[in-house]
Enzyme design. Structure first.
Site, mmCIF file in Angstrom:
data_model
loop_
_atom_site.group_PDB
_atom_site.id
_atom_site.type_symbol
_atom_site.label_atom_id
_atom_site.label_comp_id
_atom_site.label_asym_id
_atom_site.label_seq_id
_atom_site.Cartn_x
_atom_site.Cartn_y
_atom_site.Cartn_z
ATOM 1 N N GLU A 279 0.855 -1.197 0.000
ATOM 2 C CA GLU A 279 0.000 0.000 0.000
ATOM 3 C C GLU A 279 0.884 1.239 0.000
ATOM 4 O O GLU A 279 1.998 1.195 0.508
ATOM 5 C CB GLU A 279 -0.872 0.024 1.272
ATOM 6 C CG GLU A 279 -1.826 -1.140 1.378
ATOM 7 C CD GLU A 279 -2.493 -1.219 2.752
ATOM 8 O OE1 GLU A 279 -2.516 -0.193 3.469
ATOM 9 O OE2 GLU A 279 -2.971 -2.306 3.093
ATOM 10 N N CYS B 121 9.041 48.509 15.843
ATOM 11 C CA CYS B 121 9.724 48.205 14.575
ATOM 12 C C CYS B 121 8.632 47.964 13.522
ATOM 13 O O CYS B 121 7.747 47.131 13.727
ATOM 14 C CB CYS B 121 10.590 46.962 14.726
ATOM 15 S SG CYS B 121 11.181 46.340 13.138
ATOM 16 N N LYS C 267 10.683 3.561 3.275
ATOM 17 C CA LYS C 267 10.656 5.025 3.135
ATOM 18 C C LYS C 267 11.399 5.441 1.875
ATOM 19 O O LYS C 267 12.527 5.013 1.637
ATOM 20 C CB LYS C 267 11.329 5.686 4.352
ATOM 21 C CG LYS C 267 10.545 5.496 5.647
ATOM 22 C CD LYS C 267 9.289 6.313 5.635
ATOM 23 C CE LYS C 267 9.026 7.249 6.721
ATOM 24 N NZ LYS C 267 9.646 7.724 7.766
ATOM 25 N N CYS D 197 18.812 45.542 13.307
ATOM 26 C CA CYS D 197 17.599 45.090 12.632
ATOM 27 C C CYS D 197 17.602 45.618 11.202
ATOM 28 O O CYS D 197 17.767 46.819 10.988
ATOM 29 C CB CYS D 197 16.365 45.595 13.373
ATOM 30 S SG CYS D 197 14.849 45.297 12.438
ATOM 31 N N ASP E 175 0.989 10.289 3.801
ATOM 32 C CA ASP E 175 1.635 11.136 4.797
ATOM 33 C C ASP E 175 0.605 12.039 5.464
ATOM 34 O O ASP E 175 0.402 13.183 5.069
ATOM 35 C CB ASP E 175 2.733 11.959 4.119
ATOM 36 C CG ASP E 175 3.748 12.462 5.127
ATOM 37 O OD1 ASP E 175 3.687 12.019 6.288
ATOM 38 O OD2 ASP E 175 4.589 13.290 4.750
ATOM 39 N N CYS F 196 14.413 48.306 11.094
ATOM 40 C CA CYS F 196 14.339 49.575 11.837
ATOM 41 C C CYS F 196 15.710 50.049 12.311
ATOM 42 O O CYS F 196 15.843 51.159 12.811
ATOM 43 C CB CYS F 196 13.390 49.458 13.030
ATOM 44 S SG CYS F 196 14.061 48.456 14.370
ATOM 45 N N CYS G 100 14.785 41.496 17.107
ATOM 46 C CA CYS G 100 14.645 42.942 17.178
ATOM 47 C C CYS G 100 13.665 43.198 18.313
ATOM 48 O O CYS G 100 12.546 42.689 18.297
ATOM 49 C CB CYS G 100 14.084 43.482 15.862
ATOM 50 S SG CYS G 100 13.577 45.201 16.009
ATOM 51 N N LYS H 281 2.265 4.609 1.418
ATOM 52 C CA LYS H 281 2.325 5.157 2.772
ATOM 53 C C LYS H 281 1.897 6.622 2.690
ATOM 54 O O LYS H 281 2.636 7.477 2.202
ATOM 55 C CB LYS H 281 3.727 5.026 3.343
ATOM 56 C CG LYS H 281 3.802 5.434 4.803
ATOM 57 C CD LYS H 281 5.126 4.995 5.411
ATOM 58 C CE LYS H 281 5.156 5.203 6.910
ATOM 59 N NZ LYS H 281 4.873 6.556 7.343
ATOM 60 N N TYR I 204 -7.614 1.797 5.791
ATOM 61 C CA TYR I 204 -6.704 0.680 5.508
ATOM 62 C C TYR I 204 -6.722 -0.447 6.537
ATOM 63 O O TYR I 204 -5.893 -1.346 6.491
ATOM 64 C CB TYR I 204 -5.269 1.151 5.249
ATOM 65 C CG TYR I 204 -4.632 2.035 6.311
ATOM 66 C CD1 TYR I 204 -4.413 1.590 7.599
ATOM 67 C CD2 TYR I 204 -4.209 3.314 5.965
ATOM 68 C CE1 TYR I 204 -3.812 2.400 8.538
ATOM 69 C CE2 TYR I 204 -3.598 4.142 6.908
ATOM 70 C CZ TYR I 204 -3.410 3.680 8.187
ATOM 71 O OH TYR I 204 -2.813 4.481 9.115
HETATM 72 S S1 IVH Z 1 -0.722 0.400 8.759
HETATM 73 C C1 IVH Z 1 -0.056 -1.621 12.749
HETATM 74 N N1 IVH Z 1 -0.965 1.426 6.331
HETATM 75 O O1 IVH Z 1 2.253 5.327 8.858
HETATM 76 C C2 IVH Z 1 -0.377 -0.982 11.435
HETATM 77 N N2 IVH Z 1 -0.111 2.817 8.059
HETATM 78 O O2 IVH Z 1 4.791 4.969 10.201
HETATM 79 C C3 IVH Z 1 -0.041 0.445 11.418
HETATM 80 N N3 IVH Z 1 0.425 5.084 7.366
HETATM 81 O O3 IVH Z 1 0.936 5.273 12.109
HETATM 82 C C4 IVH Z 1 -0.499 1.225 10.302
HETATM 83 N N4 IVH Z 1 -0.179 4.862 5.265
HETATM 84 O O4 IVH Z 1 -0.268 6.737 10.338
HETATM 85 C C5 IVH Z 1 -0.588 1.645 7.600
HETATM 86 N N5 IVH Z 1 -1.241 2.222 4.156
HETATM 87 C C6 IVH Z 1 -0.874 2.424 5.422
HETATM 88 C C7 IVH Z 1 -0.377 3.675 5.856
HETATM 89 C C8 IVH Z 1 -0.002 3.826 7.201
HETATM 90 C C9 IVH Z 1 0.302 5.693 6.170
HETATM 91 C C10 IVH Z 1 0.933 5.760 8.578
HETATM 92 C C11 IVH Z 1 0.146 5.477 9.846
HETATM 93 C C12 IVH Z 1 1.144 4.862 10.796
HETATM 94 C C13 IVH Z 1 2.444 5.349 10.248
HETATM 95 C C14 IVH Z 1 3.589 4.451 10.650
#
Ligand code: IVH
Length: 707
Positions: A120, A448, A330, A425, A124, A428, A443, A122, A242
Site C-alpha cells: 500500500e 519596529c 521510506k 535590525c 503522509d 528599523c 529585534c 504510505k 486501511y
Molecule cells: S498500517 C499496525 N498502512 O504510517 C499498522 N499505516 O509509520 C499500522 N500510514 O501510524 C499502520 N499509510 O499513520 C498503515 N497504508 C498504510 C499507511 C499507514 C500511512 C501511517 C500510519 C502509521 C504510520 C507508521
C-alpha cells in the site's frame, strides 16, 4: 440513481429518500471520484433536505448528510482509550533492509509456508480510528473518530471527522451485507490534506499575514485539532481506510479482503494497493510507486508492506511498538544541488530574525525551488556555508526546503563570501538581541515597522479578528509605507539599512486601528483608497470590537497561544482581567496548559507595553467577552435577534431552529438580547448590538451554538 419523485410521500419518507439519494451522490463524488450531478444540482438537493428538516426538526438524525458540520466541542477534546493499541511501523530504507525483514517473516512462520504481501502507499497524514455502531434500521452509524494519541489513548475529534466527506456517517444494511460487516465495527486509516487544499490553506494564511503551515501532514494534524468544525469543513480533508476491526480484532481472514470489504461498505480505499506473491514483486511495486509521488494529489512518503494472511500476522505478533508483519519502506528525500546566491534576513512578528537562502533556481520533485530556510545563526555555523557555495537542498513534504550540506568537492571556491549575520535590525536599525540560552536574534523594538506589520496582519486575519480589507497593502499604507516595502526581501538584504518611511504613519499599534474612525480623511487620502473602501474598513474594525475573548487572545500573539489554547483560556477565565491577574499556577490549572505556555502568558502580561495595549483596547470599546455557554442543545431563556441575509438559512428557518431549541426570537435589540445573528448587509440592529455590547454571531456561529 434517478432523482426521487417525492410528491406522494410523507415527510419522513421524503426525508429518508433524499438522504439516501444524497449519500449515493456523496459516495460517487468523494469516494469513487465519478460525480453524476453538478455541484449546483447537488446543493439544490441538500437545500431541499435542509428545508424539510427545518420544517420537521424532530426528524433530524445525526447521520443525515446535512449534519456534517455541527456543534463544536465545549471543553476541548475528550480522551478515549483505543480498542487495541494503534501501533507505528518499523522502517526500511533500502532493498537489503527489506529483504532482511522478509527473512525474519519467513523465519517466524512454519517452514515452507507461502507468504503473500499487500503493498500500500504510505500516506503522509495522521492515523485515525473510526467507531461505528448500530443504528435503528439495521444500518451502522459513525459514533466516534479518535486520533492515535500515544497509541493507547487518543482524542475524540468526532465533530471534526464528521466534516470529512469521504467518511460515511451512515452505512446502510445493503452495504453492510455486501461487505460482510456487522453493525458494529472499527475502521482505521489516514487523514490527509490533499496538495491543492494545502496550497489553498497556505495562500489564505499568507493573505491574512499568518505563517504558512510547513507541510500537509502538519496542516492536517492542526486542522483535525481545531475547535471550529466550520473551519475543518472548509479545509477538505480526506480519509483513506486501511484497517478493519471488530471488537478489537481483525474481522476478515486477509488484509486484501478487508480492503475490498471497506470499499464495498463505501469507504475510500487507496486504489494503488496490490497483493503480490514475492519480495521481487514488492520491489517492483516500490519501483513503480516512487515516480507516482510527484503526480499524486496527496503526499506519500513510502510504501507499507503487510503480510496478507491474518493467521500469519497473529503468529508473527509484535515487537514493542510495531508489528513484525508489516514494514514501511521510506522513499529517499527529494534533493538536488544548487548554488547559494545570497542570504536575506526577515523579521517576524516576535522580532525573530530568520536567515533565508536565495538559491539559483533548481527543479526538485515537481517544483522549482528558489528559497530555503537557514533557521538561525547556529545553523549557518553548523553548515559552514558561504555565499557562492554549492549546497545540497532537500524537500520533504515541506513547503520550505532546507539546506542539508555544502557540497564538499566544490567547497568555498574563489569568490565565495562569508554570511554576516546583521547586528542591527534590517528594518528599523535597532540593535538585535540574543537572550541567554536562545539561538535566535531578535529585534526588540516594539514599534519596529516589520513587527508592527506582522502584529496587525495577524490581528486582522481570518479566523482571528476577521477584519476584511486589512491585508498586506492596506497595512503597509497605514504604517506609512508604499505597499509591500517592509519585510520585502530585496531592500532588506542589500544594505541592512532602515527602510525609508514615506509618510507619517496612521497606525503604530493594534489600538491605533480603533482610533482610525477619527482619521477618516487621512485614510481616504491613501493610494487607491476610495470612500467605499474606507467606510467598509472602518465598519469592519468597528464590528471586530465585539469579537469574543478567545479571538482577542489569539490575536494578541502571545507566544504558544494558538487558536485552541486561546479558546480554552477564554472558557476558563471568562474575561481578560482574570487572565491578566492569573499566576502561572492558575494558568496550569487550565486543561492542556503546561508550564511553558503558562510562563509565556505570565511574561506577556508582565510587559508594560502589553498591559497598556489591553487597557487601551478596553477603553476603546472592545468587549472581550467569553462566548456564553449553552447547556446541551437548549436555548431556554435566551433571546435572539436576526438581522441581514444569512448565507444558507432563510430567516424563517433560523427562527424555527432557535425556537426548536427553546430560544426566543425578537425583533429589536436591547440589553436583554442574548445574541444578535448577523448576515450580509446587517443594518442598524448590528450597530445597536455593538453599542450595547451584545454578542454578535454569524450563521456558522448560530449553528455551532445549536450543537
Ligand atoms: S498500517 C499496525 N498502512 O504510517 C499498522 N499505516 O509509520 C499500522 N500510514 O501510524 C499502520 N499509510 O499513520 C498503515 N497504508 C498504510 C499507511 C499507514 C500511512 C501511517 C500510519 C502509521 C504510520 C507508521
Amino acid at each position: 440513481m434517478p432523482h426521487t419523485p417525492t410528491n406522494a410521500l410523507s415527510p419522513d419518507q421524503k426525508i429518508e429518500a433524499l438522504r439516501e439519494e444524497l449519500r449515493h451522490h456523496e459516495h460517487l463524488y468523494y469516494v469513487l471520484d465519478a460525480p453524476e450531478l453538478t455541484d449546483a444540482q447537488y446543493d439544490a438537493r441538500v437545500n431541499e433536505l435542509r428545508k424539510l428538516e427545518a420544517e420537521h426538526p424532530e426528524l433530524v438524525t445525526p447521520d443525515s448528510p446535512t449534519q456534517r458540520v455541527g456543534g463544536k466541542p465545549k471543553e476541548g477534546f475528550a480522551k478515549v482509550a483505543h480498542s487495541r493499541p494503534m501501533l507505528s511501523l518499523d522502517n526500511a530504507y533500502n532493498e537489503a533492509e527489506l529483504r532482511a525483514w522478509a527473512e525474519r517473516v519467513l523465519g517466524g512462520l512454519p517452514t515452507g509456508e507461502r507468504v503473500r504481501y499487500v503493498c500500500e502507499l504510505k500516506l503522509d497524514g495522521l492515523s485515525m480510528a473510526l467507531q461505528y455502531h448500530a443504528g435503528a434500521k439495521h444500518e451502522a452509524v459513525l459514533k466516534t473518530g479518535v486520533t492515535r494519541g500515544d497509541g493507547t489513548i487518543g482524542e475524540d475529534v468526532t465533530s471534526n471527522v464528521r466534516t470529512i466527506r469521504s467518511v460515511p456517517l451512515h452505512v446502510d444494511a445493503a452495504k453492510l451485507a455486501k461487505a460482510g460487516l456487522p453493525q458494529q465495527f472499527e475502521v482505521r486509516g489516514e487523514v490527509v490534506l490533499p496538495q491543492k487544499a494545502f496550497e489553498k490553506m497556505n495562500a489564505d494564511r499568507e493573505a491574512a499575514g499568518l505563517a504558512p503551515a510547513v507541510n500537509p501532514r502538519n496542516a492536517a494534524a492542526g486542522t483535525i485539532r481545531t475547535l471550529e468544525p466550520n473551519i475543518v469543513a472548509q479545509r477538505r480533508l480526506e480519509f483513506f481506510a486501511y484497517f478493519l476491526l471488530s471488537e478489537g480484532e481483525p474481522l476478515l481472514p486477509e488484509q486484501s479482503t478487508a480492503l475490498q470489504a471497506l470499499r464495498d461498505a463505501g469507504f475510500l480505499v487507496n486504489k494503488h494497493a496490490r497483493t503480490v506473491d514475492s519480495m521481487d514483486e514488492v520491489l517492483e511495486f516500490i519501483k513503480k510507486a516512487e515516480p507516482l509521488r510527484d503526480g499524486l494529489p496527496y503526499e506519500i512518503d513510502g510504501v507499507v508492506i503487510k503480510v496478507d494472511a491474518i493467521a500469519q500476522q497473529r503468529r508473527l505478533g509484535f515487537t514493542g511498538k510495531a508489528p513484525r508483519w508489516a514494514i514501511a519502506y521510506k522513499f529517499p528525500a527529494r534533493a538536488a544541488i544548487t548554488q547559494l546566491e545570497d542570504v536575506l534576513f526577515q523579521v517576524g512578528r516576535t522580532g525573530k530574525v530568520t536567515p533565508v537562502a536565495a538559491l539559483a533556481p533548481v527543479f526538485i520533485g515537481g517544483t522549482t525551488v528558489t528559497r530555503a530556510t537557514l533557521h538561525n545563526a547556529d545553523e549557518i555555523a553548523r553548515l559552514g556555508v558561504r555565499i557562492g557555495d554549492f549546497v545540497s537542498v532537500e524537500r520533504g513534504g515541506d513547503v520550505i526546503p532546507k539546506i542539508t550540506e555544502v557540497v564538499e568537492d566544490a567547497k568555498h571556491p574563489r569568490g565565495t563570501r562569508e554570511i554576516v549575520f546583521p547586528r542591527l535590525c534590517p528594518v528599523c536599525g535597532s540593535e538585535l538581541v540574543r537572550a541567554e540560552g536562545e539561538v535566535d536574534w531578535r529585534c526588540i523594538n516594539a514599534v519596529c515597522p516589520a513587527r508592527v506589520r506582522e502584529e496587525l496582519l495577524h490581528w486582522s486575519a481570518r479566523g482571528v479578528m476577521n477584519i476584511e480589507g486589512l491585508g498586506e497593502s492596506m497595512v503597509a499604507q497605514l504604517l506609512g509605507q508604499s505597499a509591500s516595502l517592509i519585510g520585502g526581501e530585496e531592500e532588506v538584504a542589500e544594505t541592512g539599512a532602515p527602510v525609508q518611511v514615506t509618510r507619517e504613519p496612521l497606525v503604530l499599534s493594534i489600538a491605533d486601528l480603533y482610533k482610525l474612525k477619527g482619521k477618516r480623511d487621512q485614510v481616504l487620502a491613501l493610494d487607491r483608497v476610495g470612500e467605499k473602501t474606507t467606510d467598509a474598513l472602518l465598519a469592519q474594525i468597528e464590528r471586530s470590537k465585539s469579537a469574543p475573548l478567545a479571538r482577542v487572545l489569539f490575536g494578541l500573539g502571545i507566544r504558544f497561544v494558538g487558536e485552541r489554547t486561546a479558546t480554552l483560556l477564554a472558557e476558563h477565565f471568562g474575561d481578560i482581567d482574570a487572565l491578566m491577574n492569573a499566576t502561572a499556577d492558575d494558568l496550569e490549572a487550565v486543561n492542556e496548559v503546561g508550564p511553558r505556555v503558562a510562563q509565556a502568558i505570565v511574561e506577556f502580561f508582565a510587559e508594560e507595553k502589553n498591559k497598556t495595549l489591553v487597557h487601551e483596547l478596553q477603553k476603546l470599546g472592545l468587549t472581550m467577552q467569553a462566548e456564553k455557554k449553552v447547556i446541551g442543545t437548549t436555548f431556554a431563556g435566551l433571546t435572539f435577534v436576526l438581522t441581514g441575509t444569512l448565507p444558507t438559512l432563510t430567516r424563517d428557518e433560523a427562527k424555527k431552529r432557535i425556537e426548536a431549541a427553546g430560544g426566543k426570537v425578537s425583533g429589536s435589540v436591547s440589553k436583554k438580547t442574548s445574541y444578535v445573528v448577523a448576515g450580509e448587509e446587517a443594518g442598524s440592529k448590528l450597530e445597536k448590538a455593538q453599542q450595547l455590547g451584545v454578542p454578535v454571531v454569524d450563521e456558522a456561529g448560530l449553528l455551532a451554538l445549536l450543537g
